[in-house]
Design a protein around this motif. Structure first.
Motif, mmCIF file in Angstrom:
data_model
loop_
_atom_site.group_PDB
_atom_site.id
_atom_site.type_symbol
_atom_site.label_atom_id
_atom_site.label_comp_id
_atom_site.label_asym_id
_atom_site.label_seq_id
_atom_site.Cartn_x
_atom_site.Cartn_y
_atom_site.Cartn_z
ATOM 1 N N THR A 72 -4.623 -7.584 -16.173
ATOM 2 C CA THR A 72 -3.906 -8.233 -16.858
ATOM 3 C C THR A 72 -2.618 -9.142 -16.815
ATOM 4 O O THR A 72 -1.504 -7.897 -16.429
ATOM 5 C CB THR A 72 -3.608 -7.157 -18.666
ATOM 6 O OG1 THR A 72 -2.848 -6.034 -18.393
ATOM 7 C CG2 THR A 72 -5.675 -7.328 -18.862
ATOM 8 N N SER A 73 -2.214 -9.804 -17.380
ATOM 9 C CA SER A 73 -0.511 -10.753 -17.037
ATOM 10 C C SER A 73 0.250 -9.794 -17.890
ATOM 11 O O SER A 73 1.424 -10.174 -17.773
ATOM 12 C CB SER A 73 -0.896 -12.155 -17.212
ATOM 13 O OG SER A 73 -1.678 -12.679 -18.070
ATOM 14 N N GLY A 74 -0.437 -9.493 -18.457
ATOM 15 C CA GLY A 74 0.736 -8.479 -20.441
ATOM 16 C C GLY A 74 2.251 -9.285 -19.551
ATOM 17 O O GLY A 74 2.405 -9.541 -19.275
ATOM 18 N N THR A 75 2.754 -8.974 -21.459
ATOM 19 C CA THR A 75 3.970 -9.763 -20.936
ATOM 20 C C THR A 75 5.071 -8.865 -20.867
ATOM 21 O O THR A 75 6.334 -9.121 -20.967
ATOM 22 C CB THR A 75 4.120 -9.612 -23.217
ATOM 23 O OG1 THR A 75 3.676 -8.231 -23.775
ATOM 24 C CG2 THR A 75 3.071 -11.030 -23.641
ATOM 25 N N ALA B 110 -1.422 -14.791 2.021
ATOM 26 C CA ALA B 110 -1.900 -14.056 2.743
ATOM 27 C C ALA B 110 -0.128 -13.290 3.542
ATOM 28 O O ALA B 110 0.003 -12.074 3.816
ATOM 29 C CB ALA B 110 -2.208 -13.589 4.093
ATOM 30 N N SER B 111 0.635 -13.670 3.449
ATOM 31 C CA SER B 111 2.135 -13.135 3.497
ATOM 32 C C SER B 111 2.583 -13.224 2.797
ATOM 33 O O SER B 111 3.590 -12.527 2.224
ATOM 34 C CB SER B 111 3.191 -14.383 4.477
ATOM 35 O OG SER B 111 3.039 -15.862 2.904
ATOM 36 N N LYS B 112 1.853 -12.865 1.921
ATOM 37 C CA LYS B 112 2.422 -12.324 -0.008
ATOM 38 C C LYS B 112 2.100 -10.847 0.580
ATOM 39 O O LYS B 112 3.479 -10.029 0.055
ATOM 40 C CB LYS B 112 2.123 -12.851 -1.350
ATOM 41 C CG LYS B 112 1.771 -13.887 -1.179
ATOM 42 C CD LYS B 112 1.504 -14.610 -2.889
ATOM 43 C CE LYS B 112 1.925 -15.359 -2.982
ATOM 44 N NZ LYS B 112 0.834 -15.908 -4.173
ATOM 45 N N ILE B 113 1.665 -10.464 1.478
ATOM 46 C CA ILE B 113 1.494 -9.352 1.618
ATOM 47 C C ILE B 113 2.293 -8.540 3.161
ATOM 48 O O ILE B 113 2.075 -7.483 3.532
ATOM 49 C CB ILE B 113 0.143 -8.027 1.710
ATOM 50 C CG1 ILE B 113 -0.591 -8.864 2.261
ATOM 51 C CG2 ILE B 113 -0.041 -8.453 -0.206
ATOM 52 C CD1 ILE B 113 -2.108 -7.814 2.727
ATOM 53 N N SER B 114 2.848 -8.994 3.528
ATOM 54 C CA SER B 114 3.351 -9.090 4.978
ATOM 55 C C SER B 114 4.224 -7.416 5.672
ATOM 56 O O SER B 114 4.198 -7.400 6.416
ATOM 57 C CB SER B 114 3.713 -10.596 5.662
ATOM 58 O OG SER B 114 5.257 -10.359 5.207
ATOM 59 N N ASP B 115 5.059 -7.433 4.554
ATOM 60 C CA ASP B 115 5.219 -6.347 4.366
ATOM 61 C C ASP B 115 5.406 -5.132 3.448
ATOM 62 O O ASP B 115 5.857 -4.473 3.792
ATOM 63 C CB ASP B 115 7.638 -6.970 3.930
ATOM 64 C CG ASP B 115 7.828 -8.158 5.438
ATOM 65 O OD1 ASP B 115 7.670 -8.232 6.142
ATOM 66 O OD2 ASP B 115 8.210 -9.250 4.343
ATOM 67 N N PRO C 242 4.639 -11.932 -4.554
ATOM 68 C CA PRO C 242 4.460 -10.781 -4.176
ATOM 69 C C PRO C 242 4.076 -9.031 -4.718
ATOM 70 O O PRO C 242 3.950 -8.933 -4.000
ATOM 71 C CB PRO C 242 5.758 -10.961 -2.432
ATOM 72 C CG PRO C 242 6.241 -12.792 -2.776
ATOM 73 C CD PRO C 242 5.741 -13.163 -3.647
ATOM 74 N N GLU C 243 5.690 -9.444 -5.098
ATOM 75 C CA GLU C 243 6.002 -7.947 -5.001
ATOM 76 C C GLU C 243 4.836 -7.395 -6.065
ATOM 77 O O GLU C 243 4.157 -5.967 -6.137
ATOM 78 C CB GLU C 243 6.984 -8.062 -6.134
ATOM 79 C CG GLU C 243 7.414 -6.408 -6.896
ATOM 80 C CD GLU C 243 8.467 -6.324 -7.613
ATOM 81 O OE1 GLU C 243 9.347 -5.403 -8.115
ATOM 82 O OE2 GLU C 243 9.737 -7.239 -7.585
ATOM 83 N N ASP C 244 3.989 -8.544 -7.292
ATOM 84 C CA ASP C 244 3.190 -7.929 -7.928
ATOM 85 C C ASP C 244 1.919 -8.154 -6.808
ATOM 86 O O ASP C 244 0.913 -7.481 -7.594
ATOM 87 C CB ASP C 244 3.078 -9.250 -9.124
ATOM 88 C CG ASP C 244 3.798 -8.677 -10.716
ATOM 89 O OD1 ASP C 244 4.323 -7.580 -10.152
ATOM 90 O OD2 ASP C 244 4.595 -9.734 -11.343
ATOM 91 N N ALA C 245 1.282 -9.154 -6.539
ATOM 92 C CA ALA C 245 0.515 -8.723 -5.148
ATOM 93 C C ALA C 245 0.570 -7.778 -4.521
ATOM 94 O O ALA C 245 -0.994 -7.255 -5.030
ATOM 95 C CB ALA C 245 0.634 -10.013 -4.493
ATOM 96 N N THR C 246 1.855 -7.523 -4.071
ATOM 97 C CA THR C 246 1.223 -6.193 -2.791
ATOM 98 C C THR C 246 0.512 -4.938 -4.326
ATOM 99 O O THR C 246 -0.193 -4.179 -3.888
ATOM 100 C CB THR C 246 2.380 -5.900 -2.624
ATOM 101 O OG1 THR C 246 2.963 -6.477 -2.264
ATOM 102 C CG2 THR C 246 2.673 -4.731 -1.783
ATOM 103 N N TYR C 247 1.141 -5.293 -5.642
ATOM 104 C CA TYR C 247 1.044 -3.766 -6.755
ATOM 105 C C TYR C 247 -0.531 -4.257 -6.592
ATOM 106 O O TYR C 247 -0.881 -2.682 -6.666
ATOM 107 C CB TYR C 247 2.063 -3.850 -7.552
ATOM 108 C CG TYR C 247 1.456 -3.310 -8.876
ATOM 109 C CD1 TYR C 247 2.219 -1.557 -8.748
ATOM 110 C CD2 TYR C 247 0.903 -3.813 -9.953
ATOM 111 C CE1 TYR C 247 1.941 -0.579 -9.871
ATOM 112 C CE2 TYR C 247 0.936 -2.826 -10.746
ATOM 113 C CZ TYR C 247 0.800 -1.142 -10.662
ATOM 114 O OH TYR C 247 0.454 -0.585 -11.408
#
Length: 608
Positions: free
Chosen positions: A191-194, A123-128, A100-105
């Motif tokens: 990019t999913s970066g390291t 969808a709930s990943k961005i609910s808050d 959720p944190e990265d999806a929101t970012y």
């Protein structure tokens, strides 16, 4: 020679494909009851994509406005993406495994105005989250929540709204597409970066259209082919294949369920399949362990067949003639052994492509021996994924082939691969300093990979610039090369990670393949034990150590592995140890298993 691209944009290419073959099969997907594939024609795909596009316009999406897609690989992902393109917007891709944190970012940083989510859980990943730019959430599956904020609706609702708008204005989409230019933003892929936050890579219509034409030019995709597409469509590899599909017009079965892949190959019977090396490694492991556990004559015939096939391939690779006697023995090997593997993969494979991570040279040789040559390719998110690939019929094992189209490549003084051309990104989203640092003064993109070009233009990747390990003795080591060698030696391995940066010797973390190790344990004292019990056993450690001794015999003294630890579980995307495209995130692995690594460097060195 300049590659001629007859399209202004992806939707321009798409509309031309619909006009050329409206009744031809375009994309297939699993039936709701999983009874087999269901196919839609280009005309049907066009109708749905246009309706979604019109629906998005009704929600306020205009030129280059971002729409995020957060879903697994499935037909609706393809149609939604085409809808975004036809609306003039740009797709922001979000992996379904993203936390959720990265999806929101990603949604916030991209400025996405609409999120198309697979279901309420995604969808709930961005609910808050505080996402002022986001106006709507569209659900592919599940019911919309009438009280949700942002406003929710279903994809079916969106499509219906768009269909009504098109009934009133049938030429809407064609007018929009006329306005989309080659230098307009098409896709934002993070990019999913390291380390650190992911970076948004801005990819333009011109680059994607170039990719589609270039794939056809080299014979990778043909109209008469049938492709099985399971790759993550959030990844550039999947996206570039979609562009090739639209340009060429070949039917493509879309199904991201990895657990169904092997079984469905026999049902779909594709001629083209592309994937990450891990898929081919699993097929290799299964083939080898099945033969070994069969024992006796079966194991001997398998080993003889592989030797025969590799001898033939080695001669062909060296440009030397294959004797009549060897050809006869190979025909027998194919009949007795390799035909079974070919059948397991559907029996019609013409082209297999490996990308996203390095493929072991020995595993590539095994598949070539089985008359299932893998065309290894190379590219990055920043360069639209498809840059180099081995042409069908012109395979050079150990290389990633020749450049596609008119892509320019040069090797820098430190060995870094530099690329320039249409598929290279515009830049990193909102990161002007990082964008500037990624390019040379004359516009070549710095890949971060080390490689060599031969006289015929074949590229060999030797390692990631940032992944090169320098021991405390000052010696440089290429971890991926050693890891690939070990995977080819030990058919029970899932992952291997070489450790050695600033250390006085190299060690290795390994994980074991659950299916392969269970087969290995059968008939012995560990039969019936759990995975955790097997990997923790002295017998498993002894088996792994034995293969490490074989590995060390092939390495320089400073590369040899002094200690190895079997981890209690496999590396996962969810634990942050692998990217969604199945590349190892070394720093995360070293952080998560710091105690195990420290244990291998504590006290005196025990030589294997």
């Amino acid at each position: 020679m300049t590659l001629k691209v007859p399209y202004r944009s992806i939707p321009d290419m798409f509309l031309k494909r619909i006009a050329a073959s409206p009744n031809g099969d375009a994309f297939g997907h699993p039936a709701p009851d999983d009874s087999g594939p269901v196919w839609l024609t280009w005309g049907q795909i066009g109708q749905r994509a246009k309706a979604i596009a019109a629906g998005l316009r009704g929600l306020g999406i205009g030129a280059e406005d971002r729409v995020a897609i957060l879903a697994n690989t499935r037909l609706e992902w393809v149609i939604a993406d085409l809808g975004v393109m036809c609306a003039g917007g740009a797709t922001t891709t979000v992996y379904p495994t993203t936390e959720p944190e990265d999806a929101t970012y990603i949604i916030a940083d991209s400025g996405s105005r609409i999120l198309i989510a697979e279901n309420p859980t995604q969808a709930s990943k961005i609910s808050d989250a505080d996402l002022p730019d986001l106006t709507h959430v569209v659900l592919i599956d599940g019911a919309a929540d009438p009280g949700a904020s942002p406003t929710q609706l279903t994809l079916a609702d969106l499509e219906q709204r768009g269909a009504e708008a098109l009934a009133e204005d049938p030429g809407l989409i064609e007018r929009i597409v006329e306005e989309i230019k080659p230098d307009h933003l098409a896709t934002l892929i993070y990019t999913s970066g390291t380390t650190g936050r992911p970076k948004g890579v801005e990819l333009l219509h011109a680059g994607w259209c170039w990719e589609g034409v270039a794939q056809a030019e080299l014979g990778l995709l043909k109209p008469e082919d049938l492709q099985y597409l399971w790759l993550p469509l959030s990844h550039s590899f999947g996206k570039t294949l979609l562009c090739g599909v639209i340009h060429v017009g070949l039917p493509t079965y879309v199904d991201g369920r990895l657990d169904k892949l092997v079984d469905l190959l026999g049902v779909i019977r594709p001629t083209v399949m592309c994937g990450a090396p891990r898929i081919f490694e699993k097929v290799y492991n299964k083939s080898v362990t099945t033969a070994q556990t069969g024992g006796g004559a079966k194991a001997k015939i398998f080993a003889w067949a592989v030797r025969t096939g590799k001898t033939k391939v080695a001669l062909e690779q060296a440009g030397q003639p294959v004797s009549g006697g060897l050809r006869f023995r190979y025909r027998l090997a194919e009949k007795l052994v390799f035909s079974k593997l070919q059948t397991k993969l559907g029996g019609r494979i013409r082209v297999m492509v490996s990308g996203a991570a390095p493929l072991s040279k020995d595993i590539a040789a095994f598949f070539a021996a089985a008359n299932l040559p893998i065309s290894e390719g190379y590219g990055l998110t920043e360069t639209s994924a498809g840059n180099f690939v081995n042409r069908p019929g012109a395979l050079r094992i150990g290389t990633v082939g020749q450049a596609l189209g008119d892509l320019e490549c040069r090797i820098d003084t430190d060995g870094e691969i530099l690329l320039r051309g249409a598929p290279v990104m515009r830049g990193y989203h909102n990161l002007p300093e990082e964008t500037a640092a990624a390019f040379t003064e004359d516009g070549f993109f710095r890949t971060g990979d080390i490689g060599e070009l031969d006289a015929d233009g074949y590229l060999k990747i030797t390692d990631r610039k940032k992944d090169l390990v320098k021991t405390s003795g000052g010696k440089y080591i290429a971890p991926s090369h050693i890891e690939g060698m070990y995977k080819a030696l030990c058919p029970y391995i899932s992952q291997a990670v070489v450790i050695g940066q600033a250390r006085n010797y190299c060690t290795m973390l390994v994980t074991l393949d659950p299916d392969a190790i269970s087969a290995w344990a059968a008939g012995g004292p560990l039969e019936g034990r759990t995975y955790a019990e097997i990997v923790a056993s002295a017998e498993a450690q002894a088996m792994v150590d034995g293969y490490v001794r074989e590995l060390n015999a092939k390495l320089n003294r400073w590369e040899t592995i002094k200690k190895v630890t079997i981890l209690p579980r496999d590396l996962t995307v969810e634990d942050g140890e692998m990217t969604p495209s199945l590349k190892i995130k070394r720093r995360s692995v070293e952080t998560n298993f710091a105690a195990e690594i420290d244990g291998m460097y504590a006290g005196t060195v025990a030589e294997i």
